[in-house]
Structures are given as structure tokens and as C-alpha cells.
Scaffold this motif. Structure first.
Motif, PDB file in Angstrom:
ATOM      1  N   VAL A 263       0.840  -1.498  -0.129  1.00  0.00           N
ATOM      2  CA  VAL A 263       0.116   0.104   0.304  1.00  0.00           C
ATOM      3  C   VAL A 263       0.972   1.177  -0.010  1.00  0.00           C
ATOM      4  O   VAL A 263       0.551   2.294  -0.659  1.00  0.00           O
ATOM      5  CB  VAL A 263      -0.639   0.044   1.360  1.00  0.00           C
ATOM      6  N   ALA A 264       1.749   1.385   0.581  1.00  0.00           N
ATOM      7  CA  ALA A 264       2.528   2.459   1.187  1.00  0.00           C
ATOM      8  C   ALA A 264       3.524   2.396  -0.437  1.00  0.00           C
ATOM      9  O   ALA A 264       3.379   4.022  -0.845  1.00  0.00           O
ATOM     10  CB  ALA A 264       3.631   2.280   1.904  1.00  0.00           C
ATOM     11  N   ARG A 265       3.563   1.560  -1.792  1.00  0.00           N
ATOM     12  CA  ARG A 265       4.331   1.981  -2.542  1.00  0.00           C
ATOM     13  C   ARG A 265       3.094   1.952  -4.133  1.00  0.00           C
ATOM     14  O   ARG A 265       4.114   1.894  -4.926  1.00  0.00           O
ATOM     15  CB  ARG A 265       5.178   0.222  -2.652  1.00  0.00           C
ATOM     16  N   GLY A 266       1.891   2.208  -3.431  1.00  0.00           N
ATOM     17  CA  GLY A 266       1.548   3.173  -4.454  1.00  0.00           C
ATOM     18  C   GLY A 266       0.311   1.520  -4.994  1.00  0.00           C
ATOM     19  O   GLY A 266      -0.257   1.473  -5.768  1.00  0.00           O
ATOM     20  N   ILE A 267       0.505   0.368  -4.804  1.00  0.00           N
ATOM     21  CA  ILE A 267       0.314  -1.174  -5.235  1.00  0.00           C
ATOM     22  C   ILE A 267      -1.386  -1.873  -5.108  1.00  0.00           C
ATOM     23  O   ILE A 267      -1.658  -1.511  -3.504  1.00  0.00           O
ATOM     24  CB  ILE A 267       1.347  -1.970  -4.446  1.00  0.00           C
ATOM     25  N   ASP A 268      -2.194  -1.482  -5.869  1.00  0.00           N
ATOM     26  CA  ASP A 268      -3.562  -1.710  -5.007  1.00  0.00           C
ATOM     27  C   ASP A 268      -3.430  -3.399  -5.065  1.00  0.00           C
ATOM     28  O   ASP A 268      -3.230  -3.762  -5.965  1.00  0.00           O
ATOM     29  CB  ASP A 268      -4.495  -1.332  -6.753  1.00  0.00           C
ATOM     30  N   ARG A 272      -4.119  -5.430  -7.641  1.00  0.00           N
ATOM     31  CA  ARG A 272      -1.772  -5.983  -8.541  1.00  0.00           C
ATOM     32  C   ARG A 272      -1.800  -7.023  -7.998  1.00  0.00           C
ATOM     33  O   ARG A 272      -0.948  -7.775  -8.582  1.00  0.00           O
ATOM     34  CB  ARG A 272      -1.362  -4.142  -8.840  1.00  0.00           C
TER      35      ARG A 272
END
Length: 350
Positions: A263-268, A272
């Protein structure tokens, strides 16, 4: 003030001898079941319980069982397994008048010196053997020092001590099957230490389930069951040239840390990346998204292990443990595989 009732008062009220009261509370043969129940009911009505010290002297026991854990305190503090397991153990010990002696020892010691001291000093009547290692030497040590034990985990096949455990393989296999049904073909695993039986068994179950589905082996990272280890493992997986679309973690603690990293890396998640854990800890259902995991009755496992150990210590007929089978709980952290990733086949990865 009303004086506290004594064993003589209970014997007089129940119409039996003082020795019969002692036999009833120590669960020793020699008195009829109805007499035993009458004595126990009389004692309850009078509010009398035997002194732990007097009982220990009368049965020549310590009235305590031990559990030696070879883990760093910071790792143990964050692991939700042990509080639930100990709660189950304590619920049985408290009813039987036994205490739990818990010791933390350095990992490289594996508790050998502690077990010898416990046996030599007579501080415990038996021990619960947890965190089994592959080729574990502790069962043989306990047999050598004549300290009764119950193995918490799979039967090691040595015939030295009884084992109380749950096969975690079907739970991991159910997670993999669930992910495959969602279209995932590139499924990674973050496992526990390979030297630990449950670390290896969960990795083997993951690999076998992939093979059964006709899929190539996914990436694997060995960790230590801690949140820090789970986060580091997840980072390494996400940095791969071809990152996985799903990760199966060997416990919830690592899975929760992995979810935070993603989540911190912007991964859904799960758009994803799908994430699944093992243990169904209390927080798992309250994450965002809630964690798909495998639920196990850890408290019941503790009760069963403690009951079997007391059976062994008091030389009673063994109580057959009844343990719930691990069960997959599907929540929001797993979903269909993304469509824009290469498909995996049974071919080996380069």
C-alpha cells in the motif's frame, strides 16, 4: 471472622476420611465415583480448596509444567500465536491446580541447558515442546533426563513423546487453490525459517499445490515470521523484474507487514497484488483491505496439548485431542489476477 474451612471439616461434612478427600482432589483411584462427586460438591459448597503446597507434597510433584521458547523477546512479543496458545494451556492448568513456567532462551541454545536445569531442580513435572526444528534433538534430551513432554506439532516419528498438532498443509493448499481459481499463475511465498518444521511444511504445501495446479514454481523468500522480516521479504519480491501477482505468507504477521509495504508503494491490493496469510489473528479482519487467511483454533490447540501433558504426568488414560481443521477465510485482500501480466506455465522460469 468465620474461620476458613479445613480438609477435616470437608471430610466430616461428607462423611468420609481425610484421606478420601485427598484422593478425590488428586484424582487417585480407590474411591467410588459417587463418593468422589459428593466430596467435591461438599468442598465447593464450603468454599474449600486444597493448598497447592500441601498438594504438591502429597503427590510428590511440582504441580507445574514448563514451556521453553528459543526466540528473541521482540519477535515473541509481536507473535499473536503464543498468547492464544498460552491462554488455552492456562485454562486447563488452572482447573487442575497446575502453574505454567515460561522461559525465554537464546536461539542458538535451543533450550537444552534450561531443560536440564528444570529436570535436575524438579521445578516442573513435564514440558510442552514448541517450535520444532527439523532433526530436533530436544525430544531425545527430555527422554534422557526423564522429563515427560508433549510435542506441539506433527509427530516426529521417534516414539519418544506424544504429539498434539494440526496439519497446516491443507490450509496453505486451500489458499493456493483459491488464488489459482482467481486466475493467478505467478504466486510467491514468504515462509518461515527452513530449520523449523512448520516453516518447511508450509513451503512444501505451497510448492505442492502449485505443482498440482500445473504451475511453475513461484518466487520464494525465507523470513523469520516477524513483521520486519515480512516487510523486507515483500520489498524484495516487489523489486523483481517480474513481480508476483499474489503472495502467500506463512503467518498473518508477515502478511500484514507485506500489505503495508504494498500500500505504501501505491500498489492496489487486490487489484494488482493479492495477499493471503495464515492464523486468522484478531486484527486480520479489520485491516484495509481485510486479510484473506487460514483460521485455526490456537486456543483449542493449547487446551489439547495441556490436557495431554497432564494425562502423561498423572499417568491417566490419554485424552484423544479433538482439533479443528484449518479453514480458508476469504476476505478483501485477494481478488482476480490482473490481465496485463505474462501467463505462467509448467515450464521452468529462467
Amino acid at each position: 471472622m468465620t474461620p476458613r474451612p479445613t480438609i477435616n471439616d470437608v471430610a466430616r461434612k461428607a462423611g468420609v476420611s481425610k484421606g478420601a478427600v485427598s484422593f478425590a482432589f488428586n484424582d487417585r483411584p480407590g474411591i467410588a465415583p459417587e463418593t468422589r462427586e459428593r466430596i467435591l460438591e461438599t468442598a465447593r459448597a464450603m468454599g474449600w480448596t486444597p493448598s497447592s503446597r500441601a498438594r504438591a507434597l502429597s503427590v510428590s510433584r511440582a504441580l507445574a509444567v514448563g514451556m521453553v521458547i528459543a526466540r528473541p523477546p521482540e519477535t515473541l512479543r509481536a507473535d499473536p500465536f503464543f498468547p492464544s496458545f498460552i491462554a488455552g494451556v492456562e485454562s486447563v492448568l488452572a482447573e487442575s491446580g497446575y502453574a505454567l513456567l515460561l522461559q525465554l532462551v537464546p536461539e542458538d541454545d535451543e533450550g537444552h541447558a534450561s531443560y536440564r536445569r528444570l529436570a535436575e531442580q524438579g521445578r516442573v513435572d513435564g514440558v510442552l515442546l514448541t517450535d520444532l526444528h527439523v532433526d530436533d534433538t530436544r525430544p531425545a534430551l527430555l527422554a534422557e533426563v526423564d522429563l515427560p513432554a508433549v510435542v506441539v506439532g506433527p509427530d516426529l516419528g521417534e516414539g519418544l513423546w506424544p504429539a498434539v498438532g494440526v496439519d497446516d498443509g491443507p490450509g496453505i493448499a486451500a489458499v493456493v487453490e483459491h488464488l489459482v481459481s482467481l486466475g493467478h499463475t505467478h504466486i510467491a511465498h514468504v515462509g518461515g525459517p527452513a530449520v523449523m518444521v512448520h516453516g518447511r511444511s508450509r513451503r512444501d504445501a505451497w510448492a505442492a499445490a502449485l505443482a498440482d495446479a500445473g504451475l511453475a514454481p513461484g518466487p520464494f523468500v525465507e523470513s523469520d515470521f516477524s513483521a520486519e522480516g515480512g516487510a523486507a521479504a515483500t520489498t524484495s519480491l516487489l523489486d523483481l523484474a517480474e513481480p508476483p501477482t499474489a503472495v502467500v505468507y506463512a503467518n498473518d504477521l508477515m502478511a500484514m507487514a507485506g500489505l503495508a509495504v504494498a500500500v505504501a508503494r501505491g500498489i492496489d491490493v487486490p487489484g494488482r497484488l493479492s495477499i493471503a496469510g495464515y492464523d486468522d489473528t484478531e486484527l486480520a479482519a479489520y485491516l484495509q483491505p481485510p486479510l484473506t487467511t487460514v483460521t485455526t483454533d490456537v486456543t483449542g490447540w493449547g487446551r489439547a496439548a495441556a490436557t495431554r501433558l497432564l494425562d502423561l504426568v498423572e499417568q491417566r488414560r490419554p485424552t484423544e485431542p479433538v482439533l479443528s481443521t484449518p479453514r480458508l477465510v476469504v476476505r478483501g485482500s485477494t481478488g482476480p489476477a490482473p490481465h496485463d501480466v505474462p501467463d505462467s506455465s509448467t515450464k521452468e522460469r529462467p
